[in-house]
Scaffold this motif. Structure first.
Motif: not given
Length: 395
Positions: A19-23, A311-321, A331-337
């Protein structure tokens, strides 16, 4: 070169859509998938690479529990750009615990693994807190590590590497290597580089070689401050199109606390092919461990686990690292048990479309709370993935 041949199943396993419901994210979550789960197996710590034939390769560890003494490394493969996955094959299994795997893709199409095996002693389990695992499990593991085959395998307890020249179907005989949690890189000058941490307490070591069949040489150390309060480890490196090499580093509070406010990612960079590095500096990104990827549009993506509520998985974007902003976090996941999760790794399926692979229990939040000791009949973590598109706000 001797080969360890693997038989691959001919039938596909479809990757179920979750299911996908990550608002709470601006990213477009296309679907969540399950790559591999098994009721009685604890699966964790994935690595990812695209093979020369365009297959996507994921390595991970399958064991009984996080601290079990006898894990093995498996390989899952997708031949259709991450949509479905073949049943996994065992690619590395010694008498002791094989619990780490990284992947480096070489320009000539070869794949290089970075493996780590550990021989636990009886004291390992005697020193665990009473709440760590059920007494009967500790007793069984303690008996296991006293077996002759296990006790006499001291020579196997170290970092290893193998090479494949057929897209991960077969692998060379294991040779001594350098541990690297996600893998290393081939530089623009043709040399190989990995960042490691277990051979240099408190700092990060950088190792290089001209070819995986020649010995690695340590060429640099990245200075990491505040050794009294933070333990640094699990670095990952990436060479940008500009030639600059960037590094992100996990920081964990001492004594161990993976929910501490101190658990921000740290960073460094090199402009001379890894010979010298800027002193490590703290970023605003909270989570660990990091995985770096340069996207088709030139931006840099850092993926990391998030072991505090939600709890879950995240990512971040940078122009230059170099500059990272928490406001650019996805926020990719915020639903982990629970917080038994993380180690996300990402690959770009098509321009702007990402697959991020990680481990966590495949059940809804609140249905499987962390317990001390963990219930052996609980839903253990599996290897899951999220296919998503870059946030429109970054276009």
């Amino acid at each position: 070169m001797p080969k360890l041949k693997l038989l691959l199943a001919t039938a596909f396993l479809s990757a179920p859509t979750l299911p996908c419901s990550w608002a709470d994210t601006d990213a477009t979550i296309l679907k969540h998938i399950s790559i591999y789960e098994k009721r009685d197996a604890y699966c964790a710590w994935p690595a990812i690479a695209r093979a020369g034939n365009d297959d996507i390769i994921v390595l991970f560890t399958r064991t009984e529990e996080h601290m079990s003494p006898n894990g093995e490394v498996l390989l899952s493969r997708s031949t259709d750009n991450g949509q479905t996955w073949l049943p996994p094959a065992i690619v590395y299994d010694t008498p002791i615990d094989d619990r780490e795997s990284g992947l480096t893709t070489l320009a000539d199409g070869r794949l290089l693994t970075h493996l780590r095996s550990v021989r636990f002693g009886a004291s390992t389990y005697q020193d665990l807190p009473d709440t760590a695992y059920p007494p009967e499990l500790i007793a069984r593991w303690s008996d296991y590590v006293e077996k002759t085959e296990y006790k006499t395998a001291t020579h196997l307890s170290r970092a290893w590497q193998t090479v494949s020249d057929d897209n991960g179907i077969s692998w060379s005989t294991p040779a001594p290597g350098v541990d690297s949690i996600h893998g290393g890189i081939e530089l623009q000058n043709g040399s190989l580089l990995v960042a490691s941490y277990r051979d240099d307490a408190g700092n990060i070591g950088v190792h290089a070689t001209s070819d995986p069949e020649t010995p690695w040489q340590k060429i640099a150390t990245v200075d990491c401050p505040r050794p009294a309060t933070i333990r640094f480890g699990e670095p990952h490196i990436l060479q940008l199109a500009s030639g600059r090499i960037i590094m992100m580093i996990r920081a964990t509070a001492k004594p161990y606390d993976d929910a501490s406010p101190l658990c921000h990612l740290w960073a460094s960079y090199s402009d001379d092919n890894g010979a010298t590095w800027a002193p490590a500096y703290e970023t605003p990104l909270w989570g660990f461990p990091p995985h770096l990827l340069q996207l088709d549009d030139g931006r840099i993506l850092c993926s990391y686990g998030y072991r505090r509520d939600p709890f879950g998985q995240r990512a971040c974007l940078s122009e230059d690292g170099i500059t990272w902003k928490q406001s650019d976090e996805v926020v990719l996941r915020s639903d982990a048990a629970n917080k038994d999760l993380g180690y996300p790794v990402s690959i770009e399926l098509d321009p702007g479309r990402i697959l991020t692979v990680y481990y966590q229990p495949n059940i809804p939040a609140g249905s499987n709370p962390a317990t001390h000791p963990p219930d052996p009949n609980r839903k253990k973590p599996g290897i899951l993935g999220t296919i998503w598109e870059l946030p429109t706000g970054y276009d």
